[in-house]
Design a protein around this motif. Structure first.
Motif, PDB file in Angstrom:
ATOM      1  N   GLY A  59       0.709  -1.249   0.081  1.00  7.47           N
ATOM      2  CA  GLY A  59       0.011   0.069  -0.029  1.00  7.47           C
ATOM      3  C   GLY A  59       0.691   1.294  -0.039  1.00  7.47           C
ATOM      4  O   GLY A  59       2.024   1.283   0.042  1.00  7.47           O
ATOM      5  N   LEU A  60       0.380   2.261  -0.102  1.00  7.95           N
ATOM      6  CA  LEU A  60      -1.228   2.691   0.371  1.00  7.95           C
ATOM      7  C   LEU A  60      -1.892   2.714  -0.962  1.00  7.95           C
ATOM      8  O   LEU A  60      -1.587   3.522  -1.853  1.00  7.95           O
ATOM      9  CB  LEU A  60      -1.407   3.805   1.314  1.00  7.95           C
ATOM     10  CG  LEU A  60      -0.728   3.712   2.490  1.00  7.95           C
ATOM     11  CD1 LEU A  60      -0.357   5.334   2.961  1.00  7.95           C
ATOM     12  CD2 LEU A  60      -1.595   2.888   3.468  1.00  7.95           C
ATOM     13  N   HIS A  61      -2.928   2.003  -1.328  1.00  5.49           N
ATOM     14  CA  HIS A  61      -3.391   2.030  -2.766  1.00  5.49           C
ATOM     15  C   HIS A  61      -5.021   2.236  -2.675  1.00  5.49           C
ATOM     16  O   HIS A  61      -5.727   2.332  -1.885  1.00  5.49           O
ATOM     17  CB  HIS A  61      -3.419   0.483  -3.195  1.00  5.49           C
ATOM     18  CG  HIS A  61      -2.178  -0.238  -3.191  1.00  5.49           C
ATOM     19  ND1 HIS A  61      -1.852  -1.536  -3.150  1.00  5.49           N
ATOM     20  CD2 HIS A  61      -0.771   0.463  -3.535  1.00  5.49           C
ATOM     21  CE1 HIS A  61      -0.586  -1.814  -3.013  1.00  5.49           C
ATOM     22  NE2 HIS A  61       0.130  -0.637  -3.402  1.00  5.49           N
ATOM     23  N   PHE A  62      -5.361   2.793  -4.224  1.00  2.00           N
ATOM     24  CA  PHE A  62      -6.756   3.027  -4.472  1.00  2.00           C
ATOM     25  C   PHE A  62      -6.891   3.073  -5.968  1.00  2.00           C
ATOM     26  O   PHE A  62      -5.838   3.062  -6.628  1.00  2.00           O
ATOM     27  CB  PHE A  62      -6.944   4.425  -3.733  1.00  2.00           C
ATOM     28  CG  PHE A  62      -6.005   5.603  -4.046  1.00  2.00           C
ATOM     29  CD1 PHE A  62      -6.216   6.242  -5.132  1.00  2.00           C
ATOM     30  CD2 PHE A  62      -5.031   5.834  -3.189  1.00  2.00           C
ATOM     31  CE1 PHE A  62      -5.337   7.216  -5.257  1.00  2.00           C
ATOM     32  CE2 PHE A  62      -4.116   6.755  -3.363  1.00  2.00           C
ATOM     33  CZ  PHE A  62      -4.321   7.663  -4.637  1.00  2.00           C
ATOM     34  N   GLN A  63      -7.873   3.173  -6.283  1.00  2.00           N
ATOM     35  CA  GLN A  63      -8.231   3.426  -7.725  1.00  2.00           C
ATOM     36  C   GLN A  63      -8.962   4.958  -7.951  1.00  2.00           C
ATOM     37  O   GLN A  63      -9.749   5.283  -7.110  1.00  2.00           O
ATOM     38  CB  GLN A  63      -9.210   2.256  -8.377  1.00  2.00           C
ATOM     39  CG  GLN A  63      -8.555   1.084  -8.461  1.00  2.00           C
ATOM     40  CD  GLN A  63      -9.037   0.384  -9.602  1.00  2.00           C
ATOM     41  OE1 GLN A  63      -8.302  -0.367 -10.126  1.00  2.00           O
ATOM     42  NE2 GLN A  63     -10.127   0.439 -10.423  1.00  2.00           N
ATOM     43  N   GLY A 119      -3.879   0.054   3.005  1.00  2.00           N
ATOM     44  CA  GLY A 119      -2.464  -0.614   3.038  1.00  2.00           C
ATOM     45  C   GLY A 119      -2.585  -1.669   4.148  1.00  2.00           C
ATOM     46  O   GLY A 119      -3.507  -1.482   5.142  1.00  2.00           O
ATOM     47  N   PHE A 120      -1.540  -2.522   4.422  1.00  2.00           N
ATOM     48  CA  PHE A 120      -1.387  -3.370   5.416  1.00  2.00           C
ATOM     49  C   PHE A 120       0.198  -3.801   5.563  1.00  2.00           C
ATOM     50  O   PHE A 120       0.732  -3.737   4.561  1.00  2.00           O
ATOM     51  CB  PHE A 120      -2.262  -4.385   5.733  1.00  2.00           C
ATOM     52  CG  PHE A 120      -2.324  -5.559   4.647  1.00  2.00           C
ATOM     53  CD1 PHE A 120      -1.398  -6.520   4.545  1.00  2.00           C
ATOM     54  CD2 PHE A 120      -2.850  -5.458   3.216  1.00  2.00           C
ATOM     55  CE1 PHE A 120      -1.057  -7.466   3.540  1.00  2.00           C
ATOM     56  CE2 PHE A 120      -2.682  -6.344   2.196  1.00  2.00           C
ATOM     57  CZ  PHE A 120      -1.916  -7.382   2.222  1.00  2.00           C
ATOM     58  N   TYR A 121       0.218  -4.066   6.824  1.00  2.14           N
ATOM     59  CA  TYR A 121       1.679  -4.539   7.324  1.00  2.14           C
ATOM     60  C   TYR A 121       1.363  -6.059   8.026  1.00  2.14           C
ATOM     61  O   TYR A 121       0.687  -6.099   8.951  1.00  2.14           O
ATOM     62  CB  TYR A 121       2.262  -3.629   8.388  1.00  2.14           C
ATOM     63  CG  TYR A 121       3.505  -4.303   8.830  1.00  2.14           C
ATOM     64  CD1 TYR A 121       4.881  -4.345   8.101  1.00  2.14           C
ATOM     65  CD2 TYR A 121       3.756  -4.645  10.043  1.00  2.14           C
ATOM     66  CE1 TYR A 121       5.960  -4.829   8.532  1.00  2.14           C
ATOM     67  CE2 TYR A 121       5.040  -5.173  10.545  1.00  2.14           C
ATOM     68  CZ  TYR A 121       6.047  -5.054   9.673  1.00  2.14           C
ATOM     69  OH  TYR A 121       7.194  -5.740  10.241  1.00  2.14           O
ATOM     70  N   VAL A 122       2.245  -6.887   7.691  1.00  4.87           N
ATOM     71  CA  VAL A 122       2.127  -8.369   8.207  1.00  4.87           C
ATOM     72  C   VAL A 122       3.034  -8.376   9.397  1.00  4.87           C
ATOM     73  O   VAL A 122       4.200  -8.272   9.517  1.00  4.87           O
ATOM     74  CB  VAL A 122       2.639  -9.274   7.037  1.00  4.87           C
ATOM     75  CG1 VAL A 122       2.443 -10.676   7.547  1.00  4.87           C
ATOM     76  CG2 VAL A 122       1.637  -9.335   5.852  1.00  4.87           C
ATOM     77  N   VAL A 123       2.392  -8.909  10.491  1.00  8.27           N
ATOM     78  CA  VAL A 123       2.880  -8.828  11.678  1.00  8.27           C
ATOM     79  C   VAL A 123       3.095 -10.477  11.999  1.00  8.27           C
ATOM     80  O   VAL A 123       4.018 -10.812  12.841  1.00  8.27           O
ATOM     81  CB  VAL A 123       2.249  -8.391  12.825  1.00  8.27           C
ATOM     82  CG1 VAL A 123       2.250  -6.706  12.777  1.00  8.27           C
ATOM     83  CG2 VAL A 123       0.748  -8.805  13.058  1.00  8.27           C
TER      84      VAL A 123
END
Length: 182
Positions: A59-63, A119-123
């Protein structure tokens, strides 16, 4: 199903109904009447998922318009820190972000309205994140802002980020085409 307003206008955390017994669990991730009663999108035309390993940040994504979309996001395996940023000019929460702990065991979801970046972060060691979208993906309208340009306190200052995501425009230089509508 509990639908909770977050600190971002029109963005909701959804706590689904979850049923447990000796066989395992069942989580209801969508109920049209409940969504409609809360004036939320009930028509999703595309679903996809990503698999990621620990320390990956997407991310940080969008259309961009006219292909902007509402997203319903959940983590079905592992755990992620999910981030949403309001990009809608005129919104009371424009430029603000919210963070959510999405955990497969909890089954919670985030309803991301059109005009917000995600968006995201993997923990966890790995994670599977499912996205439902109200419009079909359009490569020419795919866009984003840099993950480190909004002040989000990511726990990792040097995450694994794609080449594409590392070259996105910083938020202060982004000219938003999104306009907040009550």
């Amino acid at each position: 199903m509990i639908i909770q307003q977050t600190k971002l206008v029109d963005c909701y955390e959804i706590i689904p109904d979850s049923f447990h017994d000796e066989r395992g669990r069942l989580i209801k991730t969508f109920h049209q009447d409940t969504f409609a009663a809360h004036h939320l999108q009930t028509r999703f035309v595309e679903q996809y998922y990503s698999t990621s390993r620990k320390r990956v940040l997407r991310g940080l994504h969008f259309q961009l318009p006219p292909h902007q979309h509402v997203k319903l996001v959940t983590c079905i395996f592992g755990q992620v820190v999910d981030a949403v940023v309001d990009l809608r000019a005129g919104s009371p929460t424009f430029g603000q972000f919210a963070l959510f702990d999405l955990h497969a065991e909890k089954g919670n979801m985030i309803y991301v309205p059109a005009g917000m970046a995600h968006g995201f972060y993997v923990v966890s060691e790995s994670a599977v994140v499912v996205n439902n979208a109200s419009t079909v993906y359009s490569a020419e309208h795919d866009c984003g802002i840099r993950w480190d340009s909004v002040g989000i306190p990511w726990e990792d200052k040097n995450p694994v980020v794609s080449q594409k995501d590392s070259t996105l425009v910083p938020f202060p230089l982004f000219l938003s085409p999104f306009v907040y509508q009550k």
